[in-house]
Enzyme design. Structure first.
Site, short mmCIF file in Angstrom:
data_model
loop_
_atom_site.label_atom_id
_atom_site.label_comp_id
_atom_site.label_asym_id
_atom_site.label_seq_id
_atom_site.Cartn_x
_atom_site.Cartn_y
_atom_site.Cartn_z
N HIS A 1 0.80 -1.21 0.00
CA HIS A 1 0.00 0.00 0.00
C HIS A 1 0.84 1.27 0.00
CE1 HIS A 1 -3.25 -2.78 1.08
NE2 HIS A 1 -4.08 -1.84 0.70
N GLY A 2 2.05 1.22 0.47
CA GLY A 2 2.84 2.44 0.46
C GLY A 2 4.15 2.30 1.19
#
Length: 444
Positions: A296-297
């Site tokens: 996700h990041g």
């Protein structure tokens, strides 16, 4: 060809310079797929697969995680008393790179496993990787499901098109009215958390849980509905996840295309549940959830978020209850029973705790937020104007929970359908947030 050009034009409207990345990933995997079909020696086939993996994950890693690893290295060096003079590059993160990279990768992996036959139609394959409705935020499609749809004759189906328009309308409503109106409340509470009491902070976490759900599932609804207008069937990505009775059910209903991707291409290759020991099996689960968080990041907050969900999942696996809920809660009944209510409430509470880490800017921010929420006085909450939006959403989705999407009402009389459509449109014009809030998952 029209869909391919439209998809590249669509992405190029954001930044045409990054079209080369999509083209490179597509070209590499197209050629690798053809070569895998003719290769017979296991080493040759494995080498071809490694080319695809290193190329795709290398591009993704550079653009998405280079700065994260440099900053983590510098921080770790400083803790050891070493001054590391490493300068991080200012790299723009291409929109949707995680989505189309995984979609392209699934093709070469499935060809390598001989689950799908490689295509020699480069136009169809390039269109499959860049299909504009789901290019920047999913669903992450598999070649076995989507690619054959590009190879067959296009036909317009009126029934599917009407249902697609209904799903687009519901997705727009969730995004513009609910998610975008909750966004400023979430920002205010998380940024200025020290100024609010404990209940208001809890309210902020609730707002974010609904915001990210309506923002992301709203995009998926728009993408699926738009694809139906072109005669394409995309996989379902959300199935009312906040009505789940345990974490296992939650992950069968939340971001389904990603959770099944990690199951098939990370968890199972690690050994899955077919391991020599229970500890190995549990380690595979933790690794899979943690890596999915990192997807996700480039922030430790996402890693902790994924790790937490892995911990939530372990007790279900250890007791053999991780697959017990497949039907929708309280199917055929208006209200859940007491047991179901307790199950849904406890599951939602665990999900809310993990969302704090997902939304926080850093780990220190997350822990400070939780500490302040637990220790500050629980007085009358402020910023309660988001509650009507949440109540409206949950009421509609609860009634429609057995349907693929909440606006699937084609069986109802016309005097119910059309007032429902126009009511949503009027509400969007009157109460929709016109601040052009970007989709949250565009950053992934």
């Amino acid at each position: 060809m029209l869909l391919l050009l439209a998809s590249y034009l669509f992405y190029g409207c954001w930044d045409w310079r990054f079209l080369g990345l999509i083209a490179i990933s597509s070209a590499i995997d197209f050629v690798v797929g053809i070569q895998l079909d003719s290769a017979t020696h296991p080493r040759h086939r494995k080498l071809l697969l490694m080319i695809s993996l290193f190329a795709n994950l290398g591009i993704l890693g550079f653009f998405k995680y280079y700065g994260f690893f440099v900053e983590s290295f510098v921080t770790a060096s400083e803790h050891l008393g070493i001054q590391a003079n490493v300068h991080a590059l200012q790299i723009i993160l291409p929109v949707g790179i995680s989505f189309y990279t995984f979609q392209s990768l699934s093709y070469t992996i499935d060809v390598y496993r001989r689950h799908v036959q490689p295509t020699r139609d480069w136009i169809a394959f390039f269109a499959y990787v860049s299909f504009f409705p789901q290019l920047v935020a999913g669903p992450i499609e598999r070649a076995a499901h989507l690619l054959p749809q590009f190879l067959c004759k296009r036909t317009f189906d009126t029934v599917h098109a009407k249902d697609g328009l209904r799903q687009i309308l519901w997705g727009l409503f969730k995004k513009v009215v609910i998610a975008d109106n909750l966004a400023p409340l979430v920002d205010e509470i998380f940024v200025n958390y020290s100024e609010h009491n404990g209940i208001t902070l809890l309210l902020g976490v609730l707002y974010f849980a609904i915001q990210i759900y309506c923002d992301f599932s709203g995009y998926s609804d728009i993408a699926i509905g738009t694809a139906r207008l072109f005669g394409f069937d995309l996989m379902r990505n959300f199935a009312y996840p906040y009505f789940s009775r345990d974490i296992g059910e939650f992950w069968r209903r939340w971001h389904i295309s990603l959770s099944t991707w990690f199951r098939d291409y990370v968890y199972i290759p690690l050994g899955g549940s077919r391991t020599s020991s229970k500890a190995h099996h549990l380690a595979n689960l933790i690794i899979t959830f943690t890596v999915s968080g990192f997807w996700h990041g480039a922030n430790w907050t996402f890693v902790v978020w994924g790790f937490l969900h892995g911990l939530y999942y372990l007790p279900l696996v250890m007791t053999g209850n991780h697959k017990r809920h497949h039907d929708i809660v309280a199917a055929g009944r208006w209200l859940p029973n007491l047991r179901e209510m307790v199950q849904m409430g406890s599951t939602f509470a665990l999900v809310l705790l993990a969302w704090v880490f997902f939304r926080a800017d850093s780990l220190s921010h997350a822990f400070s937020f939780i500490s302040h929420m637990m220790t500050s006085p629980w007085k009358t909450p402020t910023l309660m104007k988001g509650l009507p939006y949440i109540a409206l959403l949950l009421a509609i989705e609860w009634v429609q929970r057995s349907k693929p999407h909440a606006l699937e009402i084609q069986q109802m009389p016309v005097w119910i359908r059309w007032p429902a459509y126009y009511s949503l449109i009027v509400v969007m014009f009157l109460y929709g947030n016109t601040g052009h809030v970007p989709f949250i998952y565009f950053q992934f």
